[in-house]
Design an enzyme around this catalytic site. Structure first.
Site, short mmCIF file in Angstrom:
data_model
loop_
_atom_site.label_atom_id
_atom_site.label_comp_id
_atom_site.label_asym_id
_atom_site.label_seq_id
_atom_site.Cartn_x
_atom_site.Cartn_y
_atom_site.Cartn_z
N GLY A 188 -4.63 -8.93 -9.45
CA GLY A 188 -4.32 -8.59 -10.83
C GLY A 188 -3.44 -9.66 -11.46
O GLY A 188 -3.44 -10.83 -11.05
N GLY A 189 -2.67 -9.23 -12.44
CA GLY A 189 -1.80 -10.16 -13.16
C GLY A 189 -0.84 -10.87 -12.23
O GLY A 189 -0.35 -11.97 -12.55
N GLY A 197 -16.59 -45.23 -20.25
CA GLY A 197 -15.37 -44.46 -20.51
C GLY A 197 -14.65 -44.14 -19.22
O GLY A 197 -13.41 -44.00 -19.20
N ALA A 198 -15.41 -44.04 -18.13
CA ALA A 198 -14.78 -43.70 -16.86
C ALA A 198 -13.90 -44.86 -16.37
O ALA A 198 -12.89 -44.63 -15.68
CB ALA A 198 -15.85 -43.37 -15.83
C1 HXC Z 1 3.36 1.09 -5.20
C2 HXC Z 1 2.22 0.40 -3.35
C3 HXC Z 1 1.48 -0.51 -4.11
C4 HXC Z 1 1.76 -0.58 -5.50
C5 HXC Z 1 0.83 -0.69 -2.09
N1 HXC Z 1 1.78 0.25 -2.11
N2 HXC Z 1 0.63 -1.17 -3.31
N3 HXC Z 1 3.15 1.17 -3.88
N4 HXC Z 1 2.70 0.24 -5.99
N5 HXC Z 1 1.12 -1.43 -6.29
C6 HXC Z 1 2.28 1.01 -0.98
C7 HXC Z 1 1.29 2.02 -0.47
O1 HXC Z 1 1.38 3.20 -1.24
C8 HXC Z 1 1.77 2.23 0.94
O2 HXC Z 1 2.92 3.03 0.91
C9 HXC Z 1 2.23 0.86 1.33
O3 HXC Z 1 2.46 0.13 0.11
C10 HXC Z 1 1.21 0.08 2.13
O4 HXC Z 1 -0.02 0.14 1.46
P1 HXC Z 1 -1.38 0.54 2.19
O5 HXC Z 1 -2.34 0.92 1.14
O6 HXC Z 1 -1.11 1.50 3.29
O7 HXC Z 1 -1.77 -0.86 2.84
P2 HXC Z 1 -3.21 -1.47 3.02
O8 HXC Z 1 -4.16 -0.46 3.54
O9 HXC Z 1 -3.01 -2.72 3.80
O10 HXC Z 1 -3.69 -1.84 1.54
C11 HXC Z 1 -2.99 -2.80 0.78
C12 HXC Z 1 -3.47 -2.81 -0.68
C13 HXC Z 1 -3.44 -1.38 -1.24
C14 HXC Z 1 -4.92 -3.37 -0.71
C15 HXC Z 1 -2.60 -3.79 -1.44
O11 HXC Z 1 -2.15 -0.84 -0.99
C16 HXC Z 1 -3.67 -1.33 -2.71
O12 HXC Z 1 -4.84 -1.41 -3.16
N6 HXC Z 1 -2.61 -1.19 -3.49
C17 HXC Z 1 -2.70 -1.07 -4.91
C18 HXC Z 1 -3.03 -2.38 -5.51
C19 HXC Z 1 -2.99 -2.34 -7.02
O13 HXC Z 1 -3.91 -1.81 -7.66
N7 HXC Z 1 -1.86 -2.81 -7.59
C20 HXC Z 1 -1.67 -2.84 -8.98
C21 HXC Z 1 -2.39 -4.13 -9.46
S1 HXC Z 1 -2.17 -4.35 -11.16
P3 HXC Z 1 3.14 4.22 1.94
O14 HXC Z 1 4.53 4.68 1.64
O15 HXC Z 1 2.11 5.23 1.64
O16 HXC Z 1 2.96 3.61 3.28
C22 HXC Z 1 -0.93 -5.38 -11.21
C23 HXC Z 1 -0.58 -5.69 -12.61
C24 HXC Z 1 0.39 -6.79 -12.67
O17 HXC Z 1 -0.37 -5.82 -10.30
C25 HXC Z 1 0.39 -7.23 -14.07
C26 HXC Z 1 1.31 -8.34 -14.26
C27 HXC Z 1 1.13 -8.89 -15.62
#
Ligand code: HXC
Length: 527
Positions: free
Chosen positions: A184-185, A417-418
């Site tokens: 993502g971002g 040009g290159a």
């Molecule tokens: C809060 C999060 C998190 C998040 C992971 N965790 N991502 N908590 N916010 N974004 C937490 C999980 O809930 C979990 O907590 C622990 O981290 C480990 O994650 P798992 O899912 O068990 O690990 P894994 O199976 O290895 O998967 C990793 C992952 C997945 C692929 C990254 O966690 C995931 O898809 N997370 C969400 C990704 C996402 O959509 N992020 C937002 C993107 S948008 P517990 O306590 O249950 O163990 C973004 C916008 C930014 O980032 C914009 C900036 C301009």
């Protein structure tokens, strides 16, 4: 004892000794990150923990951790009592090979290294210190992205990091190691930095495979979409590492070529002596037939100290080669056409690759050496539609704007040009040398005679023989460096074996180079 317990017990009348013991306990607990189970999971995934990564990067016993006690203030979604040791990121400063760097390593064992308000604040404060101290900033990314429970506070945190990436840009080197998810971002912070090193197994993308399936119907794995190979091919990533250890080794090697900031020169590994040598093997290294390809990298390696050339962005636009090396102990940035790939032609990607590298070297006072063997810009509808004019212009802009010492060596072809875009004299090259094999012309002989002798060839009894003769005449007239040398566009014609001597002396002479330009807010590089 949790962080909350310590905060409340701090009010109780304890002896200093007890308080010190409580501090040690709490520090120890925070240093365990997400705890043994999550650390084991991290190891099972073939990854090091954030702390282990820092330990590998930073010289022994020089790491000073900062902001260990940061704590989120989110109360939504049951977060009020949720402990997140270190807020999911380890930040601080230390030495790499004796020179200070600032570092932020995301701790995936704590809430997936997700970025909340205080996590981001730790990174921002570390970046502010890097800027003030003039020291490189390194991030090790391993994060699930914006901490969902923190909403706008998480987004704001990212915004503050991006803003600082831009403030630091061109002041201190910024290197990102991607050692896990970076989606993502979140991917925009590394993208705003100078170099991205991706560890195999890590992924970077703006929109992940699941969302793509729903939104566009495209089926693709995360690795195909944003794994290291994919992101090197896209030009986003600069290096691929097999594992965390290799990524850190690449980062350290890269740092060894770079100054700590834009007011310093790169580290001098020399002893003050010029290491001048003649290399007779170079006199036979390129083929006599100007159409025959050869690999430019062995030539570069023969010319630089100890054959040590760190190629950057291999796997992206390989018709151009860029990278760092040293001559007489001092860092140089090398740019070269690669005749082995597409005859070394300049296309959209090669132009972007070279332009960005030239701008980096200029920002950090790294002299540029450009080796030219280029048949031109790549013709074609796809290139024109893709805006080769705009992309090629970036190269002209970058070289013309660069005030760092610029040395050009023409090895063979330098057409059209290159010829100019590869840092010709008129784009401000301080020194231009040419090998006797050089051919400098508006275009290659075959194309040129078809235009200027079209009628004569058509009317000739034997058009093929006539064309061959015109090609010979054209070559005799233009395909040499002597016309350029007679106009002072080339300062020296040298045997290939004399090139190291030429470079050593030219670099030494340009050490005191000063060049002043009109004051302006900034130029308008054609993006
Ligand atoms: C809060 C999060 C998190 C998040 C992971 N965790 N991502 N908590 N916010 N974004 C937490 C999980 O809930 C979990 O907590 C622990 O981290 C480990 O994650 P798992 O899912 O068990 O690990 P894994 O199976 O290895 O998967 C990793 C992952 C997945 C692929 C990254 O966690 C995931 O898809 N997370 C969400 C990704 C996402 O959509 N992020 C937002 C993107 S948008 P517990 O306590 O249950 O163990 C973004 C916008 C930014 O980032 C914009 C900036 C301009």
């Amino acid at each position: 004892m949790t962080q909350r317990d310590t905060e409340s017990s701090a009010a109780a009348p304890l002896t200093l000794r007890a308080r010190i013991e409580a501090l040690r306990q709490q520090r120890h607990q925070l240093e365990q990150g997400g705890g043994p189970d999550r650390i084991a999971r991290q190891h099972q995934a073939g990854k090091l923990t954030a702390r282990e990564r820092i330990h590998l990067l930073i010289d022994h016993d020089t790491f000073q951790e900062l902001y260990l006690f940061a704590r989120h203030r989110c109360t939504a979604f049951g977060m009020a009592d949720k402990e997140m040791p270190g807020e999911g990121v380890i930040t601080g400063c230390g030495s790499v090979d004796g020179r200070q760097v600032f570092v932020a390593a995301q701790d995936f064992t704590v809430a997936g290294g997700s970025v909340g308000e205080m996590h981001a604040d730790k990174i921002c404060q570390t970046m502010d210190l890097a800027l003030k101290c003039g020291s490189p900033f390194i991030t090790i990314n391993d994060s699930g992205g914006a901490r969902i429970q923190e909403g706008i506070d998480a987004l704001s945190g990212y915004g503050r990091i991006f803003y600082r990436n831009v403030l630091l840009s061109g002041v201190v080197p910024q290197i990102a190691i991607i050692a896990g998810p970076c989606a993502g971002g979140a991917a925009y912070s590394p993208a705003l930095m100078d170099f991205i090193i991706m560890v195999r197994g890590s992924e970077m993308f703006i929109t992940g495979p699941e969302v793509l399936k729903q939104v566009t119907g495209e089926h693709v794995t995360g690795e195909e979409l944003g794994g290291p190979e994919a992101q090197v091919r896209s030009g986003v990533a600069h290096f691929i590492a097999e594992n965390d250890q290799e990524a850190i080794a690449i980062c350290k090697r890269l740092l060894s070529f770079l100054p700590s900031n834009n007011l310093e020169d790169p580290p001098d590994r020399g002893d003050g002596e010029l290491r001048i040598f003649s290399d007779p093997a170079l006199d036979t290294i390129i083929p006599d037939d100007p159409r025959e390809p050869y690999d430019v990298i062995p030539i570069i390696k023969r010319l630089v100290d100890d054959g040590d050339f760190m190629e950057v962005q291999r796997g992206f636009a390989d018709n151009a080669v860029i990278g760092f090396a040293r001559i007489d102990g001092n860092t140089v940035g090398i740019v070269a056409n690669q005749p082995m790939v597409m005859a070394g032609v300049l296309d959209i990607d090669a132009s972007d690759k070279i332009a960005r590298f030239v701008r980096f070297c200029n920002a950090f006072n790294i002299p540029l050496i450009t080796f030219v063997d280029v048949p031109g810009f790549l013709p074609g509808v796809a290139q024109e539609r893709g805006g080769i004019i705009r992309h090629g212009a970036k190269m002209l802009f970058a070289y013309s704007a660069a005030t760092t010492p610029k040395i050009t060596v023409i090895l063979r072809k330098a057409y059209g040009g290159a010829y100019l875009a590869m840092c010709g004299k008129d784009l401000g090259a301080d020194r231009v040398a040419a090998w006797p094999s050089s051919e400098i012309a508006v275009m290659g002989p075959e194309g040129a005679v078809n235009i200027i002798y079209r009628e004569q060839i058509k009317q000739a009894a034997d058009p093929a023989a006539a064309r061959a003769e015109f090609v010979r005449l054209y070559r005799a007239e233009f395909a040499s460096p002597y016309v350029g040398a007679s106009r002072n566009l080339i300062d020296s014609i040298i045997a290939p074996s004399e090139t190291r001597r030429y470079l050593s002396l030219a670099l030494a002479s340009l050490r005191t180079k000063r060049e002043f330009r009109p004051q302006k807010k900034h130029g308008l590089v054609p993006l």
